[in-house]
Scaffold this active site. Structure first.
Site, PDB file in Angstrom:
ATOM      1  N   ASP A  72     -51.447  21.111 -27.366  1.00 37.61           N
ATOM      2  CA  ASP A  72     -52.659  21.787 -27.817  1.00 37.61           C
ATOM      3  C   ASP A  72     -52.340  22.878 -28.834  1.00 37.61           C
ATOM      4  O   ASP A  72     -51.321  23.562 -28.727  1.00 37.61           O
ATOM      5  CB  ASP A  72     -53.361  22.403 -26.597  1.00 37.61           C
ATOM      6  N   ARG A 118     -54.646  22.688 -34.645  1.00 32.21           N
ATOM      7  CA  ARG A 118     -55.606  23.174 -35.644  1.00 32.21           C
ATOM      8  C   ARG A 118     -55.535  24.695 -35.794  1.00 32.21           C
ATOM      9  O   ARG A 118     -55.607  25.218 -36.912  1.00 32.21           O
ATOM     10  CB  ARG A 118     -57.021  22.730 -35.275  1.00 32.21           C
ATOM     11  N   THR A 167     -60.893  11.571 -25.202  1.00 33.68           N
ATOM     12  CA  THR A 167     -62.146  10.876 -25.513  1.00 33.68           C
ATOM     13  C   THR A 167     -63.105  11.824 -26.232  1.00 33.68           C
ATOM     14  O   THR A 167     -63.856  11.404 -27.119  1.00 33.68           O
ATOM     15  CB  THR A 167     -62.799  10.333 -24.232  1.00 33.68           C
ATOM     16  N   ASN A 201     -62.217  14.134 -28.317  1.00 38.79           N
ATOM     17  CA  ASN A 201     -61.745  14.249 -29.697  1.00 38.79           C
ATOM     18  C   ASN A 201     -62.303  13.156 -30.599  1.00 38.79           C
ATOM     19  O   ASN A 201     -62.341  13.315 -31.826  1.00 38.79           O
ATOM     20  CB  ASN A 201     -60.218  14.184 -29.755  1.00 38.79           C
TER      21      ASN A 201
END
Length: 250
Positions: A30, A33, A76, A78
């Site tokens: 994780d 981004r 799912t 994402n």
């Protein structure tokens, strides 16, 4: 200075690891981004930096004798991201999985709702599994299009189909159904449940990762974003696990 001190510190951690190490580690990769935003780059750059950190992680796992690793690469949820971002992310995942398969060090096993993925992505995941089926190495579950609730629903659906084919009535099934029957239809059937689940980026929630299998897992939350996750962070997670008194509810 860190380049001098950290290798010595890491070597000390390895030497002092006890014998009670996890067999199966789940990793929630994780923070790609947020890492990209922090360094002033676009989202795709963050995902590529994260993908580049997968092979080092597997090497660290090999080093301490881990038997199974589950990598959560795409949930799912994402799949609902903007089309341009999702397309780039899927391409990065495909390339990363192809690279892992080319190493021929690990057995790759896709876990997730492959029917929700683009056909190209699903085919490349299956091809990587086929290409590494006979590799004598650590088992690596590649969780793409994965959601814990979806996995349990798929397991129950598979169980119902199996018994329908046998002619078992719902009343008969309800009278004999056990936890083990459902476990036998999970994506990870036949594997040990994860002993340790690691999540990077500072978030402290499961988010649907291995909901069934992690009932008795230990959890370790690391502040580092996934692209910045280092060998020393991994070894600290292993050490923290080994120091815990696991009673499994007893």
């Amino acid at each position: 200075m860190r380049r001098v001190l950290y290798p010595a510190y890491e070597a000390r951690l390895v030497r002092r690891l006890p014998d009670n190490l996890p067999r199966h580690i789940g990793v929630m990769l994780d923070g790609n981004r947020r890492w990209a935003k922090a360094v002033g780059r676009d989202t795709a750059h963050g995902h590529r930096a994260g993908a580049a950190n997968i092979e080092p992680l597997l090497g660290w796992c090999d080093e301490v004798g881990i038997q199974v690793v589950t990598l959560w690469l795409l949930s799912t949820d994402n799949l609902n991201r903007p089309a341009a971002e999702l397309e780039a992310l899927l391409e990065i995942i495909e390339e990363a999985v192809d690279s892992l398969a080319d190493q021929r060090k690990w057995r790759l096993h896709p876990v997730g709702a492959l029917d929700l993925l683009p056909a190209r992505t699903a085919e490349r995941l299956k091809a990587a599994a086929d290409a590494t089926r006979d590799v004598d190495g650590m088992l690596v579950n590649v969780a793409v299009g994965y959601g814990g609730r979806r996995e349990i629903a798929d397991a129950v659906r598979s169980l119902l189909h199996e018994h329908a084919a046998k002619g078992t009535s719902l009343e008969e099934l309800a009278g004999t159904l056990t936890v083990e029957h459902i476990a036998d239809h999970l994506y990870t059937k036949g594997q040990p449940d994860p002993d340790l689940v690691i999540r990077t980026s500072g978030e402290q929630r499961l988010g649907g990762f291995l909901l069934w299998q992690s009932a008795k897992s230990e959890f370790y939350f690391c502040e580092a974003y996934w692209p910045d996750f280092r060998r020393v962070d991994f070894l600290r997670a292993i050490r923290a696990y080994a120091l815990r008194d696991r009673r499994h509810g007893v």
